[in-house]
Design a protein around this motif. Structure first.
Motif, PDB file in Angstrom:
ATOM      1  N   ILE A 158      45.389  -8.161  24.746  1.00 25.35           N
ATOM      2  CA  ILE A 158      46.807  -7.800  24.743  1.00 25.35           C
ATOM      3  C   ILE A 158      47.669  -9.057  24.738  1.00 25.35           C
ATOM      4  CG2 ILE A 158      48.640  -6.674  26.069  1.00 25.35           C
ATOM      5  CD1 ILE A 158      46.541  -4.618  26.979  1.00 25.35           C
ATOM      6  N   ALA A 159      47.291 -10.047  25.531  1.00 24.57           N
ATOM      7  CA  ALA A 159      48.050 -11.304  25.569  1.00 24.57           C
ATOM      8  C   ALA A 159      48.055 -11.981  24.201  1.00 24.57           C
ATOM      9  CB  ALA A 159      47.457 -12.235  26.626  1.00 24.57           C
ATOM     10  N   ARG A 160      46.913 -11.983  23.522  1.00 32.41           N
ATOM     11  CA  ARG A 160      46.815 -12.596  22.192  1.00 32.41           C
ATOM     12  C   ARG A 160      47.713 -11.854  21.200  1.00 32.41           C
ATOM     13  NH1 ARG A 160      41.663 -11.959  21.498  1.00 32.41           N
ATOM     14  NH2 ARG A 160      41.189 -13.694  22.847  1.00 32.41           N
ATOM     15  N   ALA A 161      47.715 -10.531  21.277  1.00 34.82           N
ATOM     16  CA  ALA A 161      48.555  -9.739  20.369  1.00 34.82           C
ATOM     17  C   ALA A 161      50.035 -10.038  20.615  1.00 34.82           C
ATOM     18  CB  ALA A 161      48.273  -8.250  20.539  1.00 34.82           C
ATOM     19  N   ALA A 162      50.430 -10.079  21.871  1.00 33.15           N
ATOM     20  CA  ALA A 162      51.829 -10.333  22.197  1.00 33.15           C
ATOM     21  C   ALA A 162      52.266 -11.725  21.745  1.00 33.15           C
ATOM     22  CB  ALA A 162      52.048 -10.182  23.698  1.00 33.15           C
ATOM     23  N   ALA A 163      51.399 -12.699  21.920  1.00 30.25           N
ATOM     24  CA  ALA A 163      51.740 -14.075  21.540  1.00 30.25           C
ATOM     25  C   ALA A 163      51.809 -14.279  20.036  1.00 30.25           C
ATOM     26  CB  ALA A 163      50.715 -15.038  22.146  1.00 30.25           C
ATOM     27  N   SER A 164      51.078 -13.474  19.284  1.00 31.37           N
ATOM     28  CA  SER A 164      51.000 -13.682  17.840  1.00 31.37           C
ATOM     29  C   SER A 164      51.838 -12.698  17.024  1.00 31.37           C
ATOM     30  CB  SER A 164      49.543 -13.579  17.384  1.00 31.37           C
ATOM     31  OG  SER A 164      49.068 -12.258  17.581  1.00 31.37           O
ATOM     32  N   GLY A 165      52.500 -11.746  17.694  1.00 33.62           N
ATOM     33  CA  GLY A 165      53.290 -10.763  16.974  1.00 33.62           C
ATOM     34  C   GLY A 165      52.453  -9.672  16.318  1.00 33.62           C
ATOM     35  N   MET A 166      51.199  -9.581  16.717  1.00 36.71           N
ATOM     36  CA  MET A 166      50.304  -8.560  16.170  1.00 36.71           C
ATOM     37  C   MET A 166      50.371  -7.306  17.035  1.00 36.71           C
ATOM     38  SD  MET A 166      48.697 -10.106  13.592  1.00 36.71           S
ATOM     39  CE  MET A 166      47.005  -9.690  13.309  1.00 36.71           C
ATOM     40  N   HIS A 167      49.848  -6.222  16.504  1.00 34.45           N
ATOM     41  CA  HIS A 167      49.739  -4.966  17.240  1.00 34.45           C
ATOM     42  C   HIS A 167      48.268  -4.625  17.386  1.00 34.45           C
ATOM     43  CE1 HIS A 167      53.998  -3.761  17.097  1.00 34.45           C
ATOM     44  NE2 HIS A 167      53.998  -4.498  15.986  1.00 34.45           N
ATOM     45  N   ILE A 168      47.906  -4.076  18.538  1.00 32.79           N
ATOM     46  CA  ILE A 168      46.538  -3.615  18.738  1.00 32.79           C
ATOM     47  C   ILE A 168      46.435  -2.231  18.116  1.00 32.79           C
ATOM     48  CG2 ILE A 168      44.824  -2.910  20.443  1.00 32.79           C
ATOM     49  CD1 ILE A 168      45.990  -5.082  22.280  1.00 32.79           C
ATOM     50  N   VAL A 169      45.489  -2.071  17.202  1.00 43.09           N
ATOM     51  CA  VAL A 169      45.332  -0.794  16.515  1.00 43.09           C
ATOM     52  C   VAL A 169      44.045  -0.086  16.911  1.00 43.09           C
ATOM     53  CG1 VAL A 169      46.790  -1.408  14.555  1.00 43.09           C
ATOM     54  CG2 VAL A 169      44.343  -1.924  14.480  1.00 43.09           C
ATOM     55  N   GLY A 170      43.247  -0.732  17.734  1.00 45.32           N
ATOM     56  CA  GLY A 170      42.027  -0.093  18.190  1.00 45.32           C
ATOM     57  C   GLY A 170      41.143  -1.055  18.955  1.00 45.32           C
ATOM     58  N   ARG A 171      40.158  -0.472  19.590  1.00 47.07           N
ATOM     59  CA  ARG A 171      39.138  -1.237  20.297  1.00 47.07           C
ATOM     60  C   ARG A 171      37.816  -0.541  20.079  1.00 47.07           C
ATOM     61  NH1 ARG A 171      41.372  -3.319  26.054  1.00 47.07           N
ATOM     62  NH2 ARG A 171      43.457  -3.818  25.394  1.00 47.07           N
ATOM     63  N   HIS A 172      36.763  -1.328  20.005  1.00 49.19           N
ATOM     64  CA  HIS A 172      35.435  -0.746  19.898  1.00 49.19           C
ATOM     65  C   HIS A 172      34.431  -1.694  20.545  1.00 49.19           C
ATOM     66  CE1 HIS A 172      35.775  -3.302  16.296  1.00 49.19           C
ATOM     67  NE2 HIS A 172      34.459  -3.442  16.393  1.00 49.19           N
ATOM     68  N   ALA A 173      33.298  -1.161  20.909  1.00 50.88           N
ATOM     69  CA  ALA A 173      32.271  -1.962  21.568  1.00 50.88           C
ATOM     70  C   ALA A 173      31.190  -2.358  20.581  1.00 50.88           C
ATOM     71  CB  ALA A 173      31.660  -1.191  22.719  1.00 50.88           C
ATOM     72  N   VAL A 174      30.747  -3.591  20.713  1.00 51.40           N
ATOM     73  CA  VAL A 174      29.570  -4.083  20.008  1.00 51.40           C
ATOM     74  C   VAL A 174      28.664  -4.610  21.116  1.00 51.40           C
ATOM     75  CG1 VAL A 174      28.664  -5.749  18.365  1.00 51.40           C
ATOM     76  CG2 VAL A 174      30.870  -4.652  17.923  1.00 51.40           C
ATOM     77  N   GLY A 175      27.661  -3.812  21.458  1.00 48.60           N
ATOM     78  CA  GLY A 175      26.842  -4.145  22.608  1.00 48.60           C
ATOM     79  C   GLY A 175      27.694  -4.078  23.860  1.00 48.60           C
ATOM     80  N   ALA A 176      27.715  -5.165  24.631  1.00 42.95           N
ATOM     81  CA  ALA A 176      28.501  -5.209  25.864  1.00 42.95           C
ATOM     82  C   ALA A 176      29.880  -5.833  25.652  1.00 42.95           C
ATOM     83  CB  ALA A 176      27.745  -5.990  26.924  1.00 42.95           C
ATOM     84  N   GLU A 177      30.199  -6.191  24.409  1.00 44.69           N
ATOM     85  CA  GLU A 177      31.470  -6.855  24.122  1.00 44.69           C
ATOM     86  C   GLU A 177      32.486  -5.855  23.564  1.00 44.69           C
ATOM     87  OE1 GLU A 177      33.154 -10.662  21.562  1.00 44.69           O
ATOM     88  OE2 GLU A 177      31.099  -9.999  21.297  1.00 44.69           O
ATOM     89  N   VAL A 178      33.719  -5.920  24.078  1.00 41.28           N
ATOM     90  CA  VAL A 178      34.807  -5.097  23.554  1.00 41.28           C
ATOM     91  C   VAL A 178      35.535  -5.901  22.493  1.00 41.28           C
ATOM     92  CG1 VAL A 178      36.958  -3.898  24.070  1.00 41.28           C
ATOM     93  CG2 VAL A 178      35.071  -3.835  25.709  1.00 41.28           C
ATOM     94  N   ILE A 179      35.625  -5.345  21.296  1.00 39.34           N
ATOM     95  CA  ILE A 179      36.303  -5.986  20.172  1.00 39.34           C
ATOM     96  C   ILE A 179      37.674  -5.341  20.016  1.00 39.34           C
ATOM     97  CG2 ILE A 179      36.187  -6.509  17.711  1.00 39.34           C
ATOM     98  CD1 ILE A 179      33.897  -7.742  19.385  1.00 39.34           C
ATOM     99  N   VAL A 180      38.702  -6.167  19.935  1.00 36.57           N
ATOM    100  CA  VAL A 180      40.073  -5.670  19.756  1.00 36.57           C
ATOM    101  C   VAL A 180      40.442  -5.821  18.292  1.00 36.57           C
ATOM    102  CG1 VAL A 180      42.477  -5.954  20.458  1.00 36.57           C
ATOM    103  CG2 VAL A 180      40.648  -6.364  22.114  1.00 36.57           C
ATOM    104  N   ASP A 181      40.950  -4.744  17.696  1.00 33.51           N
ATOM    105  CA  ASP A 181      41.367  -4.754  16.297  1.00 33.51           C
ATOM    106  C   ASP A 181      42.883  -4.940  16.232  1.00 33.51           C
ATOM    107  OD1 ASP A 181      38.707  -4.085  15.427  1.00 33.51           O
ATOM    108  OD2 ASP A 181      39.126  -2.034  16.067  1.00 33.51           O
ATOM    109  N   TYR A 182      43.331  -5.900  15.433  1.00 38.00           N
ATOM    110  CA  TYR A 182      44.750  -6.230  15.314  1.00 38.00           C
ATOM    111  C   TYR A 182      45.277  -5.915  13.926  1.00 38.00           C
ATOM    112  CZ  TYR A 182      43.609  -9.186  19.339  1.00 38.00           C
ATOM    113  OH  TYR A 182      43.188  -9.659  20.540  1.00 38.00           O
ATOM    114  N   ALA A 183      46.598  -5.738  13.846  1.00 39.84           N
ATOM    115  CA  ALA A 183      47.268  -5.599  12.550  1.00 39.84           C
ATOM    116  C   ALA A 183      48.681  -6.147  12.681  1.00 39.84           C
ATOM    117  CB  ALA A 183      47.319  -4.144  12.115  1.00 39.84           C
ATOM    118  N   LEU A 184      49.191  -6.671  11.605  1.00 41.51           N
ATOM    119  CA  LEU A 184      50.595  -7.056  11.564  1.00 41.51           C
ATOM    120  C   LEU A 184      51.447  -5.802  11.452  1.00 41.51           C
ATOM    121  CD1 LEU A 184      50.398 -10.026   9.054  1.00 41.51           C
ATOM    122  CD2 LEU A 184      50.937 -10.167  11.502  1.00 41.51           C
TER     123      LEU A 184
END
Length: 75
Positions: free
Chosen positions: A35-61
């Motif tokens: 969320i911090a990365r999205a706010a700093a870059s002007g991106m929007h979070i459009v989804g999240r998904h897991a790959v193994g134990a890691e949560v991947i955040v999907d961004y879009a302009l």
């Protein structure tokens, strides 16, 4: 205070006031690096998904999100 500490203190979310929910959102936003990365870059979070134990955040302009009006220019 962390989000976990807030939940432990405020217990049942169905009894939270709107101020409690707003406070919790700010805690989550402040501790979530995606969320911090999205706010700093002007991106929007459009989804999240897991790959193994890691949560991947999907961004879009904003321009890549259909149906959203352009962001107003700052004064």
């Amino acid at each position: 205070m962390t989000p976990s500490q807030f939940r432990a203190t405020h217990t049942d979310i169905t009894t939270w006031s709107s101020a409690d929910i707003e406070s919790y959102e700010h805690l989550v936003e402040g501790t979530d690096p995606g969320i911090a990365r999205a706010a700093a870059s002007g991106m929007h979070i459009v989804g999240r998904h897991a790959v193994g134990a890691e949560v991947i955040v999907d961004y879009a302009l904003r321009t890549e999100l259909p149906g959203l009006p352009p962001r107003p220019l700052a004064a």
